[in-house]
Write a protein that holds these residues in place. Sequence first.
Motif, short mmCIF file in Angstrom:
data_model
loop_
_atom_site.label_atom_id
_atom_site.label_comp_id
_atom_site.label_asym_id
_atom_site.label_seq_id
_atom_site.Cartn_x
_atom_site.Cartn_y
_atom_site.Cartn_z
N GLU A 1 0.84 -1.18 0.00
CA GLU A 1 0.00 0.00 0.00
C GLU A 1 0.88 1.25 0.00
O GLU A 1 1.92 1.30 0.65
N GLY A 2 0.45 2.25 -0.78
CA GLY A 2 1.26 3.44 -0.92
C GLY A 2 1.61 4.10 0.39
O GLY A 2 2.77 4.51 0.62
N GLU A 3 0.66 4.23 1.30
CA GLU A 3 0.92 4.90 2.57
C GLU A 3 1.94 4.14 3.41
O GLU A 3 2.72 4.75 4.14
N VAL A 4 1.94 2.82 3.31
CA VAL A 4 2.90 2.02 4.07
C VAL A 4 4.32 2.30 3.57
O VAL A 4 5.25 2.50 4.37
N LEU A 5 4.48 2.33 2.25
CA LEU A 5 5.81 2.61 1.69
C LEU A 5 6.27 4.02 2.04
O LEU A 5 7.44 4.24 2.34
N ARG A 6 5.36 4.98 1.99
CA ARG A 6 5.74 6.38 2.24
C ARG A 6 6.08 6.61 3.70
O ARG A 6 6.83 7.54 4.02
N GLU A 7 5.56 5.77 4.58
CA GLU A 7 5.83 5.95 6.01
C GLU A 7 7.27 5.60 6.36
O GLU A 7 7.91 6.28 7.15
N ASN A 8 7.82 4.52 5.74
CA ASN A 8 9.20 4.14 6.10
C ASN A 8 10.24 4.67 5.13
O ASN A 8 11.41 4.77 5.47
N GLY A 9 9.83 5.04 3.90
CA GLY A 9 10.72 5.74 2.99
C GLY A 9 11.73 4.91 2.23
O GLY A 9 12.53 5.45 1.46
N TYR A 10 11.73 3.58 2.41
CA TYR A 10 12.74 2.77 1.74
C TYR A 10 12.52 2.74 0.23
O TYR A 10 11.38 2.76 -0.27
N SER B 1 1.46 -0.59 -8.68
CA SER B 1 0.04 -0.29 -8.77
C SER B 1 -0.43 0.16 -7.39
O SER B 1 -0.70 -0.66 -6.52
N ASN B 2 -0.46 1.48 -7.19
CA ASN B 2 -0.92 2.00 -5.90
C ASN B 2 -1.88 3.16 -6.12
O ASN B 2 -2.38 3.36 -7.23
N ASP B 3 -2.15 3.94 -5.08
CA ASP B 3 -3.13 5.01 -5.19
C ASP B 3 -2.62 6.20 -5.98
O ASP B 3 -3.41 7.06 -6.38
N PHE B 4 -1.30 6.29 -6.27
CA PHE B 4 -0.74 7.39 -7.03
C PHE B 4 -0.52 7.04 -8.50
O PHE B 4 -0.66 7.90 -9.37
N MET B 5 -0.10 5.80 -8.77
CA MET B 5 0.27 5.47 -10.15
C MET B 5 0.11 4.00 -10.42
O MET B 5 0.03 3.17 -9.49
N GLN B 6 0.05 3.68 -11.69
CA GLN B 6 0.13 2.28 -12.15
C GLN B 6 1.05 2.27 -13.36
O GLN B 6 0.82 3.00 -14.32
N VAL B 7 2.10 1.46 -13.29
CA VAL B 7 3.11 1.41 -14.35
C VAL B 7 3.41 -0.04 -14.66
O VAL B 7 3.62 -0.86 -13.76
N GLY B 8 3.45 -0.36 -15.95
CA GLY B 8 3.73 -1.74 -16.33
C GLY B 8 4.03 -1.88 -17.80
O GLY B 8 4.25 -0.89 -18.50
N GLU B 9 4.04 -3.13 -18.25
CA GLU B 9 4.34 -3.44 -19.64
C GLU B 9 3.21 -4.27 -20.23
O GLU B 9 2.67 -5.16 -19.57
N PHE B 10 2.87 -3.98 -21.48
CA PHE B 10 2.00 -4.85 -22.28
C PHE B 10 2.89 -5.65 -23.22
O PHE B 10 3.72 -5.09 -23.94
N ILE B 11 2.71 -6.97 -23.24
CA ILE B 11 3.42 -7.83 -24.16
C ILE B 11 2.37 -8.40 -25.12
O ILE B 11 1.55 -9.24 -24.72
N VAL B 12 2.39 -7.95 -26.37
CA VAL B 12 1.43 -8.40 -27.38
C VAL B 12 2.12 -9.45 -28.23
O VAL B 12 3.12 -9.15 -28.90
N PRO B 13 1.63 -10.71 -28.26
CA PRO B 13 2.33 -11.77 -29.00
C PRO B 13 2.22 -11.59 -30.49
O PRO B 13 1.43 -10.78 -30.99
N PHE B 14 3.04 -12.34 -31.23
CA PHE B 14 2.96 -12.37 -32.69
C PHE B 14 2.57 -13.78 -33.11
O PHE B 14 2.50 -14.70 -32.30
#
Length: 304
Positions: free
Chosen positions: A181-190, A217-230
């Motif tokens: 969770e975003g708030e958990v990460l922001r609390e300890n700062g690592y 994927s948290n309350d601020f952002m979602q970042v990832g990759e789409f892999i579309v097969p051939f």
Amino acid sequence: MAKPLFTNQPLTEGPKNRPIHITRENIGHFIYPDEGLDFSDYNQMFISTENITVCTMDIGPGGFFDPPDYHPGDEMYYVLKGAITQYNPELGQAIRVKAGESLLIPKGGAHVAYNFEETSLRIMAVIAPKIVEDQLFPTDGEAMKRKTFLGTDNVQMPKNPPLMHNTRIATVDDIGTWPFEGEVLRENGYLYHITEDKKLLSIHGRKHPALVKLSVSNDFMQVGEFIVPFGGSVCRYTEPICHKGQSFIYAIEDKVTVYLPQERDTIVLMPEEGLYLPENTTYQLVNYGDKNMKALFATAPGNV
């Protein structure tokens, strides 16, 4: 082009509710820091709004930026080339992140990027919601105490909070709270290292499946990759994709074909080009090539 404006790039002219193909001609360029160029990095800014900023950062072999930087939003690095050693001076934490891996820097977390490799470094940085409070980066990093190997500041600085470890295998139920969770990460700062085995894997679509790899994927952002097969007997493409927030698509290695069904428009991204999409824009990724097509995407707010 003119100096980029944080929270208003490349939206300085025309309506802000249209897709924008971002090529070499409309990328913004900036250096951090722009005083004391010995210890600086070169940045290409693709988009910057009140909700999300996406840019690339280049550092040559042996280089680093200084003073430490921090932001009023979360920042995620996706390493495109080389390897970065990221350092939080207040915690004395350093992490080496290789190409294809990601790193999450919680809101307010101080950081310095080093390139200790023998090749150049390029990373994609996603910051949400804002990169800076105004048009200036913070200027107090120079006076920041630092925990280092045999450092003179170490004894004066408090002990770190407990370090969290995530050993779970992620599922779609973790979307919105991955890797924590975003708030958990922001609390300890690592700093948090997202290796390939720590990405949240899922499948998009039933008749036309594509692989999704979410780094964050948290309350601020979602970042990832789409892999579309051939391959197969038909053209390979994703089923319609629609994010509630402002979004960005980036062609990492090869060209990426984006189809906008509502506009009946086709946009082809060449390598290192991007596409800004306003809220609630429907798109599909189409693979006409002879190998898997890989596209990096980011959207904010994050859990949609």
